[in-house]
Design an enzyme around this catalytic site. Structure first.
Site, PDB file in Angstrom:
ATOM      1  N   GLU A 173       0.845  -1.192   0.000  1.00 52.45           N
ATOM      2  CA  GLU A 173       0.000   0.000   0.000  1.00 52.45           C
ATOM      3  C   GLU A 173       0.881   1.243   0.000  1.00 52.45           C
ATOM      4  O   GLU A 173       2.013   1.216   0.486  1.00 52.45           O
ATOM      5  CB  GLU A 173      -0.886   0.057   1.254  1.00 52.45           C
ATOM      6  CG  GLU A 173      -1.923  -1.019   1.379  1.00 52.45           C
ATOM      7  CD  GLU A 173      -2.753  -0.887   2.656  1.00 52.45           C
ATOM      8  OE1 GLU A 173      -3.802  -1.545   2.724  1.00 52.45           O
ATOM      9  OE2 GLU A 173      -2.367  -0.124   3.583  1.00 52.45           O
ATOM     10  N   TYR A 204      -1.659   1.324  -8.303  1.00 50.27           N
ATOM     11  CA  TYR A 204      -0.611   1.295  -9.316  1.00 50.27           C
ATOM     12  C   TYR A 204       0.322   0.118  -9.024  1.00 50.27           C
ATOM     13  O   TYR A 204       0.217  -0.521  -7.966  1.00 50.27           O
ATOM     14  CB  TYR A 204       0.169   2.615  -9.381  1.00 50.27           C
ATOM     15  CG  TYR A 204       0.952   2.980  -8.131  1.00 50.27           C
ATOM     16  CD1 TYR A 204       2.323   2.761  -8.047  1.00 50.27           C
ATOM     17  CD2 TYR A 204       0.327   3.574  -7.037  1.00 50.27           C
ATOM     18  CE1 TYR A 204       3.040   3.099  -6.914  1.00 50.27           C
ATOM     19  CE2 TYR A 204       1.034   3.928  -5.907  1.00 50.27           C
ATOM     20  CZ  TYR A 204       2.396   3.687  -5.838  1.00 50.27           C
ATOM     21  OH  TYR A 204       3.109   4.036  -4.712  1.00 50.27           O
ATOM     22  N   THR A 272       2.430  -4.468  -5.996  1.00 50.75           N
ATOM     23  CA  THR A 272       1.165  -3.734  -6.067  1.00 50.75           C
ATOM     24  C   THR A 272       1.152  -2.611  -5.037  1.00 50.75           C
ATOM     25  O   THR A 272       1.805  -2.692  -3.995  1.00 50.75           O
ATOM     26  CB  THR A 272      -0.032  -4.654  -5.801  1.00 50.75           C
ATOM     27  OG1 THR A 272       0.005  -5.079  -4.421  1.00 50.75           O
ATOM     28  CG2 THR A 272      -0.009  -5.871  -6.700  1.00 50.75           C
ATOM     29  N   GLU A 273       0.396  -1.569  -5.330  1.00 48.47           N
ATOM     30  CA  GLU A 273       0.222  -0.454  -4.397  1.00 48.47           C
ATOM     31  C   GLU A 273      -1.229   0.025  -4.474  1.00 48.47           C
ATOM     32  O   GLU A 273      -1.691   0.425  -5.537  1.00 48.47           O
ATOM     33  CB  GLU A 273       1.158   0.710  -4.740  1.00 48.47           C
ATOM     34  CG  GLU A 273       2.643   0.395  -4.661  1.00 48.47           C
ATOM     35  CD  GLU A 273       3.181   0.361  -3.237  1.00 48.47           C
ATOM     36  OE1 GLU A 273       2.420   0.700  -2.292  1.00 48.47           O
ATOM     37  OE2 GLU A 273       4.366  -0.001  -3.069  1.00 48.47           O
ATOM     38  N   VAL A 274      -1.928  -0.046  -3.339  1.00 45.99           N
ATOM     39  CA  VAL A 274      -3.261   0.535  -3.258  1.00 45.99           C
ATOM     40  C   VAL A 274      -3.221   1.722  -2.304  1.00 45.99           C
ATOM     41  O   VAL A 274      -2.270   1.884  -1.540  1.00 45.99           O
ATOM     42  CB  VAL A 274      -4.326  -0.492  -2.798  1.00 45.99           C
ATOM     43  CG1 VAL A 274      -4.406  -1.662  -3.763  1.00 45.99           C
ATOM     44  CG2 VAL A 274      -4.017  -0.993  -1.399  1.00 45.99           C
TER      45      VAL A 274
END
Length: 306
Positions: A173, A204, A272-274
């Site tokens: 995240e 992204y 992943t990045e939220v």
């Protein structure tokens, strides 16, 4: 962009033992790894081979480290790795890995051997921290003779079992606390001046600049956009200070920086990045986005690679 002075240390001087101890004394337990994570792992013994791959002795507590391994491991199938909680404070990475395990891993095990390490940094999970108790960032420490026990444990497991992976997806995240706490702390620890970056609103990925895989990253982005919004570039065409290579994708040098994405020699990797602090996303949606990212990655592998 703003500069922010951290309350520990002397500006321009890296932290020593005293400053690191001062920082550690300010940390406190805010949630339970055992209640939140281990209990869920214990419920998965019927679906997976559950293995303890190490333990961390921190602050008068022992944190056992667990991974989930799909059944009927077959040397004819490609191996894939899913990791979460490298930064313990990044909640949806941990719970996204567990949700994927519960909901989808068995289905994909017909094509892949799947190894899931849902919470690499349990102390960080409990104290909602980016670092471990020694003020070390595990996601810069996946290197030989790692100073971080979190990294050494999973690296030793993979090496001892001589596992090769075709794919690795690492669930993270980007939060508002990156600017309010973690980047200022990092600059103070290293004796540097902090300059915050713009926090991107949306999902992204970070691809490996050492092995670019644009179609693979696109498959992840396209899968996630069905669940949540994709982060736009800022006014400089960047996300967290890095140039946008394609929609929702930036690149870092995985092995050079000691990132978890460089843990293996897998040709297909993604971080992943939220953004859980978005007004347009709930915690549940962030978990669903992580699951969608893993599924999108595996669907790409199944259709384009196998």
């Amino acid at each position: 962009m703003t500069e922010q002075q951290y309350p520990i240390g002397t500006p321009g001087q890296p932290w020593g033992v005293e400053e690191k101890q001062q920082w550690l004394k300010q940390q406190s337990v805010k949630r339970s790894y055992f209640d939140d994570v281990v209990t869920q792992i214990n419920q998965l013994h019927d679906q997976f081979d559950v293995e303890q791959y190490g333990a961390l002795e921190y602050t008068n507590n022992t944190f056992p480290l667990f991974l989930l391994k799909t059944r009927q491991w077959d040397s004819a199938k490609p191996n894939v790795l899913v990791t979460g909680g490298v930064h313990g404070y990044e909640t949806s990475g941990v719970h996204g890995a567990l949700a994927f395990a519960k909901q989808h891993a068995e289905q994909y095990s017909q094509w892949f051997n799947i190894l899931i390490a849902p919470c690499i940094s349990p102390w960080g999970y409990e104290t909602i921290n980016r670092w471990n108790p020694f003020a070390i960032d595990p996601n810069r420490s996946f290197k030989e003779n790692s100073p971080a026990g979190e990294c050494a444990a999973i690296m030793d497991y993979i090496a001892s079992h001589q596992l090769d992976f075709v794919m690795h997806i690492d669930l993270h995240e980007t939060t508002d606390t990156d600017n309010s706490e973690f980047r200022p702390a990092l600059a103070a620890r290293d004796g540097k001046v902090n300059t915050n970056w713009n926090i991107p609103d949306g999902f992204y990925t970070v691809g490996n600049s050492e092995k670019p895989t644009p179609d693979f990253q696109k498959a992840i982005i396209d899968s996630v956009r069905q669940v949540t919004h994709i982060a736009p570039a800022d006014d400089e065409g960047k996300i967290i200070g890095a140039p946008v290579e394609q929609e929702g994708v930036i690149h870092y040098a995985g092995k050079e920086l000691g990132l978890c994405m460089g843990l293996t020699d897998a040709p297909y990797v993604s971080t992943t990045e939220v953004y859980p602090d978005s007004a347009n996303a709930s915690p549940e949606e962030c978990i669903e986005a992580q699951v969608a990212a893993v599924k999108g990655a595996l669907e790409y592998m199944r259709q384009a690679v196998i």
